[in-house]
Design a protein around this motif. Sequence first.
Motif, PDB file in Angstrom:
ATOM      1  N   PRO A  84      59.999  -1.449  34.482  1.00  0.00           N
ATOM      2  CA  PRO A  84      58.809  -2.299  34.412  1.00  0.00           C
ATOM      3  C   PRO A  84      58.888  -3.271  33.233  1.00  0.00           C
ATOM      4  O   PRO A  84      59.472  -2.973  32.186  1.00  0.00           O
ATOM      5  N   THR A  85      58.288  -4.436  33.405  1.00  0.00           N
ATOM      6  CA  THR A  85      58.221  -5.422  32.326  1.00  0.00           C
ATOM      7  C   THR A  85      57.038  -5.100  31.418  1.00  0.00           C
ATOM      8  O   THR A  85      56.156  -4.301  31.764  1.00  0.00           O
ATOM      9  N   GLU A  86      56.997  -5.744  30.273  1.00  0.00           N
ATOM     10  CA  GLU A  86      55.889  -5.538  29.337  1.00  0.00           C
ATOM     11  C   GLU A  86      54.559  -5.907  29.977  1.00  0.00           C
ATOM     12  O   GLU A  86      53.572  -5.176  29.843  1.00  0.00           O
ATOM     13  N   ASP A  87      54.523  -7.025  30.690  1.00  0.00           N
ATOM     14  CA  ASP A  87      53.278  -7.450  31.335  1.00  0.00           C
ATOM     15  C   ASP A  87      52.843  -6.466  32.413  1.00  0.00           C
ATOM     16  O   ASP A  87      51.646  -6.179  32.561  1.00  0.00           O
ATOM     17  N   GLU A  88      53.793  -5.957  33.174  1.00  0.00           N
ATOM     18  CA  GLU A  88      53.458  -4.994  34.235  1.00  0.00           C
ATOM     19  C   GLU A  88      52.841  -3.733  33.630  1.00  0.00           C
ATOM     20  O   GLU A  88      51.865  -3.179  34.175  1.00  0.00           O
ATOM     21  N   ILE A  89      53.396  -3.269  32.536  1.00  0.00           N
ATOM     22  CA  ILE A  89      52.857  -2.073  31.882  1.00  0.00           C
ATOM     23  C   ILE A  89      51.445  -2.331  31.369  1.00  0.00           C
ATOM     24  O   ILE A  89      50.515  -1.560  31.630  1.00  0.00           O
ATOM     25  N   LYS A  90      51.275  -3.444  30.642  1.00  0.00           N
ATOM     26  CA  LYS A  90      49.959  -3.758  30.059  1.00  0.00           C
ATOM     27  C   LYS A  90      48.894  -3.951  31.131  1.00  0.00           C
ATOM     28  O   LYS A  90      47.744  -3.522  30.966  1.00  0.00           O
ATOM     29  N   ASN A  91      49.257  -4.585  32.238  1.00  0.00           N
ATOM     30  CA  ASN A  91      48.287  -4.829  33.304  1.00  0.00           C
ATOM     31  C   ASN A  91      47.875  -3.547  34.011  1.00  0.00           C
ATOM     32  O   ASN A  91      46.751  -3.461  34.542  1.00  0.00           O
ATOM     33  N   LEU A  92      48.751  -2.540  34.010  1.00  0.00           N
ATOM     34  CA  LEU A  92      48.449  -1.293  34.708  1.00  0.00           C
ATOM     35  C   LEU A  92      47.614  -0.326  33.871  1.00  0.00           C
ATOM     36  O   LEU A  92      46.786   0.408  34.418  1.00  0.00           O
ATOM     37  N   LEU A  93      47.798  -0.313  32.570  1.00  0.00           N
ATOM     38  CA  LEU A  93      47.200   0.714  31.715  1.00  0.00           C
ATOM     39  C   LEU A  93      45.692   0.861  31.868  1.00  0.00           C
ATOM     40  O   LEU A  93      45.178   1.985  31.814  1.00  0.00           O
ATOM     41  N   PRO A  94      44.922  -0.230  32.070  1.00  0.00           N
ATOM     42  CA  PRO A  94      43.471  -0.042  32.258  1.00  0.00           C
ATOM     43  C   PRO A  94      43.126   0.867  33.433  1.00  0.00           C
ATOM     44  O   PRO A  94      42.038   1.474  33.444  1.00  0.00           O
ATOM     45  N   ASP A  95      44.012   0.996  34.422  1.00  0.00           N
ATOM     46  CA  ASP A  95      43.753   1.880  35.562  1.00  0.00           C
ATOM     47  C   ASP A  95      43.715   3.349  35.144  1.00  0.00           C
ATOM     48  O   ASP A  95      43.209   4.192  35.891  1.00  0.00           O
ATOM     49  N   PHE A  96      44.270   3.643  33.968  1.00  0.00           N
ATOM     50  CA  PHE A  96      44.340   5.029  33.505  1.00  0.00           C
ATOM     51  C   PHE A  96      43.351   5.316  32.378  1.00  0.00           C
ATOM     52  O   PHE A  96      43.497   6.309  31.669  1.00  0.00           O
ATOM     53  N   VAL A  97      42.365   4.464  32.217  1.00  0.00           N
ATOM     54  CA  VAL A  97      41.332   4.679  31.206  1.00  0.00           C
ATOM     55  C   VAL A  97      40.037   5.095  31.897  1.00  0.00           C
ATOM     56  O   VAL A  97      39.664   4.523  32.923  1.00  0.00           O
ATOM     57  N   GLY A  98      39.377   6.098  31.325  1.00  0.00           N
ATOM     58  CA  GLY A  98      38.172   6.645  31.932  1.00  0.00           C
ATOM     59  C   GLY A  98      38.459   8.020  32.515  1.00  0.00           C
ATOM     60  O   GLY A  98      39.330   8.744  32.032  1.00  0.00           O
ATOM     61  N   THR A  99      37.739   8.393  33.541  1.00  0.00           N
ATOM     62  CA  THR A  99      37.985   9.666  34.219  1.00  0.00           C
ATOM     63  C   THR A  99      39.137   9.475  35.201  1.00  0.00           C
ATOM     64  O   THR A  99      39.063   8.629  36.095  1.00  0.00           O
ATOM     65  N   VAL A 100      40.185  10.259  35.019  1.00  0.00           N
ATOM     66  CA  VAL A 100      41.415  10.112  35.799  1.00  0.00           C
ATOM     67  C   VAL A 100      41.735  11.432  36.481  1.00  0.00           C
ATOM     68  O   VAL A 100      41.617  12.511  35.883  1.00  0.00           O
ATOM     69  N   ARG A 101      42.138  11.347  37.739  1.00  0.00           N
ATOM     70  CA  ARG A 101      42.568  12.540  38.480  1.00  0.00           C
ATOM     71  C   ARG A 101      44.017  12.808  38.115  1.00  0.00           C
ATOM     72  O   ARG A 101      44.873  11.927  38.202  1.00  0.00           O
ATOM     73  N   GLN A 102      44.308  14.036  37.675  1.00  0.00           N
ATOM     74  CA  GLN A 102      45.653  14.348  37.190  1.00  0.00           C
ATOM     75  C   GLN A 102      46.142  15.682  37.754  1.00  0.00           C
ATOM     76  O   GLN A 102      45.397  16.658  37.802  1.00  0.00           O
ATOM     77  N   GLN A 103      47.405  15.694  38.161  1.00  0.00           N
ATOM     78  CA  GLN A 103      48.045  16.942  38.595  1.00  0.00           C
ATOM     79  C   GLN A 103      48.924  17.444  37.452  1.00  0.00           C
ATOM     80  O   GLN A 103      49.905  16.796  37.091  1.00  0.00           O
ATOM     81  N   PRO A 104      48.581  18.575  36.842  1.00  0.00           N
ATOM     82  CA  PRO A 104      49.366  19.078  35.710  1.00  0.00           C
ATOM     83  C   PRO A 104      50.811  19.363  36.112  1.00  0.00           C
ATOM     84  O   PRO A 104      51.103  19.635  37.283  1.00  0.00           O
ATOM     85  N   PRO A 105      51.731  19.311  35.154  1.00  0.00           N
ATOM     86  CA  PRO A 105      53.132  19.637  35.445  1.00  0.00           C
ATOM     87  C   PRO A 105      53.279  21.085  35.889  1.00  0.00           C
ATOM     88  O   PRO A 105      52.504  21.958  35.470  1.00  0.00           O
ATOM     89  N   ALA A 106      54.275  21.334  36.734  1.00  0.00           N
ATOM     90  CA  ALA A 106      54.544  22.714  37.157  1.00  0.00           C
ATOM     91  C   ALA A 106      54.928  23.571  35.953  1.00  0.00           C
ATOM     92  O   ALA A 106      54.592  24.755  35.881  1.00  0.00           O
TER      93      ALA A 106
END
Length: 298
Positions: free
Chosen positions: A102-124
């Motif tokens: 991923p490019t720097e812009d792609e990373i920065k543009n995506l990160l807001p999607d992971f702020v707030g309440t996030v559904r997460q599957q813990p590692p095995a």
Amino acid sequence: MARKRRGTPIHGWLNIDKDAGLSSAQVVGRVKRITNAQKVGHAGTLDPFATGILPVALGEATKTVGYIVDETKEYRFTVRWGQARNTDDIEGEVIDRSDIRPTEDEIKNLLPDFVGTVRQQPPAFSAIKIGGERAYKLARAGAELDMPERDVHIESLSLIEILDEDYAVLEVSCGKGTYIRALARDIALKLGTVAHLSALRRIRVGPFSEAGAISLDKLAKLWQCPAKFVDLLPLTTALDDIPALAVTESQALRLRHGNDVAAPNKSDGIVCAMDGTMPVGIAKIEAERLYPVRIFNL
């Protein structure tokens, strides 16, 4: 007759900067040997490969551990793009690869999607119990695990540095139960690639930060003269977010014996009862009465 506890009665908190390669339990063992404290516990497990802040409670401070475990935590972590590992960190085996970076812009543009309440599957490979067994034990035995998803809270997430096309450094502030390994994995998947953590450092746990942290080696050196040791934090450090409530000497005595007393104010809630500068214990105000919850034997 109750058995006398071995060791020295020491009450307070140590802000330990954990080295890589040590489990949280090993850190507790080292602290116990160095200080000879009667009772030692930690607030918030760190994976062995991780470094950083591990608050360690001594004596009656262990009764306040739960208030630190629930505190917001901050991590600095390095993502290695293009390699997925079965543990989601550097200690596991490579199970998938990708040529996408991923490019720097792609990373920065995506990160807001992971702020707030996030559904997460813990590692095995985690300490979560599945059918009464720790998930990591089942995973090591080769079991196929369908880890249950859960909601976690991410307060902030930012890109700190692009080291090269394979590595990026990020920082996150998050709530209880968040797996940073899973966060890195999920960010990569949304970016159309795979990844794992190559480094993880916890930089804050509630009131404990890097600024006041000490290593186990420094602790061992400084503790050679305990009377001059200044890095032992007060028992009440974990209770920064809980209001202090002054009680009289007679009220303190009643609370210590498990009795309720008249509350000095009418606001319901959890407080830290204080007899002057001495913490009496954690108490609850309800219907204008003050009830003891956890009393400190100081």
